[in-house]
Design a protein around this motif. Sequence first.
Motif, mmCIF file in Angstrom:
data_model
loop_
_atom_site.group_PDB
_atom_site.id
_atom_site.type_symbol
_atom_site.label_atom_id
_atom_site.label_comp_id
_atom_site.label_asym_id
_atom_site.label_seq_id
_atom_site.Cartn_x
_atom_site.Cartn_y
_atom_site.Cartn_z
ATOM 1 N N ALA A 36 129.889 22.053 33.907
ATOM 2 C CA ALA A 36 129.826 20.679 33.386
ATOM 3 C C ALA A 36 129.412 20.660 31.918
ATOM 4 C CB ALA A 36 128.846 19.849 34.213
ATOM 5 N N GLY A 37 129.211 21.876 31.340
ATOM 6 C CA GLY A 37 128.928 21.937 29.904
ATOM 7 C C GLY A 37 127.547 22.420 29.519
ATOM 8 N N LYS A 38 126.690 22.751 30.483
ATOM 9 C CA LYS A 38 125.342 23.219 30.189
ATOM 10 C C LYS A 38 125.339 24.709 29.862
ATOM 11 C CE LYS A 38 123.165 19.315 31.229
ATOM 12 N NZ LYS A 38 122.349 18.552 30.273
ATOM 13 N N THR A 39 124.330 25.151 29.134
ATOM 14 C CA THR A 39 124.096 26.569 28.867
ATOM 15 C C THR A 39 122.704 26.894 29.405
ATOM 16 O OG1 THR A 39 125.480 26.547 26.888
ATOM 17 C CG2 THR A 39 123.885 28.346 27.092
ATOM 18 N N GLU A 40 122.627 27.765 30.414
ATOM 19 C CA GLU A 40 121.358 28.023 31.087
ATOM 20 C C GLU A 40 121.246 29.487 31.502
ATOM 21 O OE1 GLU A 40 120.538 25.459 34.394
ATOM 22 O OE2 GLU A 40 121.364 23.676 33.407
ATOM 23 N N ALA A 48 127.276 30.257 30.142
ATOM 24 C CA ALA A 48 127.745 29.168 29.278
ATOM 25 C C ALA A 48 129.123 28.717 29.777
ATOM 26 C CB ALA A 48 127.830 29.638 27.834
ATOM 27 N N PRO A 49 129.538 27.514 29.435
ATOM 28 C CA PRO A 49 130.875 27.039 29.842
ATOM 29 C C PRO A 49 131.966 27.754 29.051
ATOM 30 C CG PRO A 49 129.774 25.409 28.459
ATOM 31 C CD PRO A 49 128.764 26.473 28.734
ATOM 32 N N TYR A 50 133.121 27.954 29.707
ATOM 33 C CA TYR A 50 134.246 28.657 29.075
ATOM 34 C C TYR A 50 135.546 27.974 29.514
ATOM 35 C CZ TYR A 50 137.587 32.424 28.085
ATOM 36 O OH TYR A 50 138.650 33.161 27.644
ATOM 37 N N THR A 51 136.336 27.539 28.550
ATOM 38 C CA THR A 51 137.584 26.834 28.857
ATOM 39 C C THR A 51 138.717 27.823 29.089
ATOM 40 O OG1 THR A 51 136.879 24.965 27.498
ATOM 41 C CG2 THR A 51 139.195 25.064 28.104
ATOM 42 N N LEU A 52 139.303 27.749 30.281
ATOM 43 C CA LEU A 52 140.410 28.624 30.645
ATOM 44 C C LEU A 52 141.711 28.151 29.994
ATOM 45 C CD1 LEU A 52 139.573 28.884 34.460
ATOM 46 C CD2 LEU A 52 139.074 30.603 32.703
ATOM 47 N N SER A 53 142.756 28.985 30.057
ATOM 48 C CA SER A 53 144.049 28.631 29.443
ATOM 49 C C SER A 53 144.674 27.414 30.112
ATOM 50 C CB SER A 53 145.005 29.829 29.536
ATOM 51 O OG SER A 53 145.180 30.216 30.894
ATOM 52 N N ASN A 54 144.293 27.137 31.379
ATOM 53 C CA ASN A 54 144.849 25.965 32.064
ATOM 54 C C ASN A 54 144.050 24.701 31.789
ATOM 55 O OD1 ASN A 54 142.523 26.333 33.545
ATOM 56 N ND2 ASN A 54 143.566 26.885 35.461
ATOM 57 N N GLY A 55 143.043 24.815 30.912
ATOM 58 C CA GLY A 55 142.246 23.656 30.527
ATOM 59 C C GLY A 55 141.014 23.426 31.373
ATOM 60 N N LYS A 56 140.896 24.140 32.485
ATOM 61 C CA LYS A 56 139.715 23.977 33.330
ATOM 62 C C LYS A 56 138.525 24.721 32.723
ATOM 63 C CE LYS A 56 142.043 23.268 37.770
ATOM 64 N NZ LYS A 56 142.157 23.750 39.179
ATOM 65 N N VAL A 57 137.335 24.204 33.028
ATOM 66 C CA VAL A 57 136.120 24.834 32.507
ATOM 67 C C VAL A 57 135.532 25.759 33.565
ATOM 68 C CG1 VAL A 57 133.786 24.471 31.600
ATOM 69 C CG2 VAL A 57 135.625 22.852 31.033
ATOM 70 N N ALA A 58 135.274 26.999 33.160
ATOM 71 C CA ALA A 58 134.686 27.998 34.060
ATOM 72 C C ALA A 58 133.299 28.393 33.558
ATOM 73 C CB ALA A 58 135.603 29.215 34.147
#
Length: 378
Positions: free
Chosen positions: A88-92, A113-123
């Motif tokens: 959801a965008g947090k870094t912990e 940390a959040p990471y945006t995949l090539s399909n646009g989803k956040v991992a």
Amino acid sequence: MGRFKMDENLKKDSFVGIDLVSLDKIFESTPSCLKVISGEGLLLHMNPRGLDLIEAEDMASVYRADVYSLVEEAHRNKFIAFNKRICAGKTESMIFEIVGLKGSRRWMESYAAPYTLSNGKVAHIAITNDITARVESENEILHQKQALASSSRLASLGLFVGGVAHEINNPLAIILGKLALLEMSIEKGDIEKPYLEKGLREVIQTTERISEIINSLRMFSRDPETDILDQYSISDIVNETLSLCSENFRLNNIDINCHIDAAIKLSCHKVQLSQVLMNLLNNSFDAISSSKERWVKIECEESESKVVLMLTDSGEGIDEEVVAHLFDPFYTTKELGKGTGLGLSISSRIMSQHRGRIYYNNASPNTRFVMEFPKDAE
């Protein structure tokens, strides 16, 4: 820019002199686990070090496997919530235990940390380190501290064992005497109901006194691991502790005055707080037992922000040089064989665990120790 000046010959499209192939090799050989996890908890990527930690043969065998199933059950829900926050965008960061595919257990510390995949989803992308050795070392130190605390607690109780035995023997003698008199009266046939009822009441009351002492002993000697955090009346804790040592104080002509509102309650570990009190009472007993003036006073005050418990004795205070070391481990002014130097050190640690503090009040004309508990710790 000094030592970090960029080489003029580097191509503009290079990655600070390291091509992507080289960077990939660095990731593959790092001693830390590098992983990417989807928002649903599925494993999307993991480097060789990570595969070793979870005991997987290769990436193909665990691709899109359920990462949550690897997390030890006691930590699983917390890890699931952690993953959702990262996506959801947090870094912990988080410390948790895993169970490998072959059953081995390891403690892990993950920085995510959040990471945006090539399909646009956040991992969830993370660097995770095996800290099993550190956790085991910390647990060993904790167990040693607990063992020292238990040893110190029982040692402080040992000072008053004679008084406890005396206080139990006296009521037992009263019970036996009362029952013998009642038996004689019954045999003579001249016993009256009021006399019988009075005698039985005295026997019951004396038995209850013995029961109180035994319950206090059981409470004080209880395993700290079972000492739950709960709301307790401070008056009850103080009275239970005093029941273990009041006879010794009486036999040494030391008066104990206790003025505590029974309505004042505190969220605490009962056995631990009793240990702090016993340590202070032990110190007072040793300090004033040979003085002309012998008394101990226990008071409690409550405000909107804190609860303050004070123990004052008839001593004339403590030298500044001694005060500076009062809470140091193994520091003692008692003669050899009479003190371990752990009582106040352990008491200070117990108070810190309660988010409170214990200190010597040098403004008092007599020797006074103060225990402060913040109300927001309840």
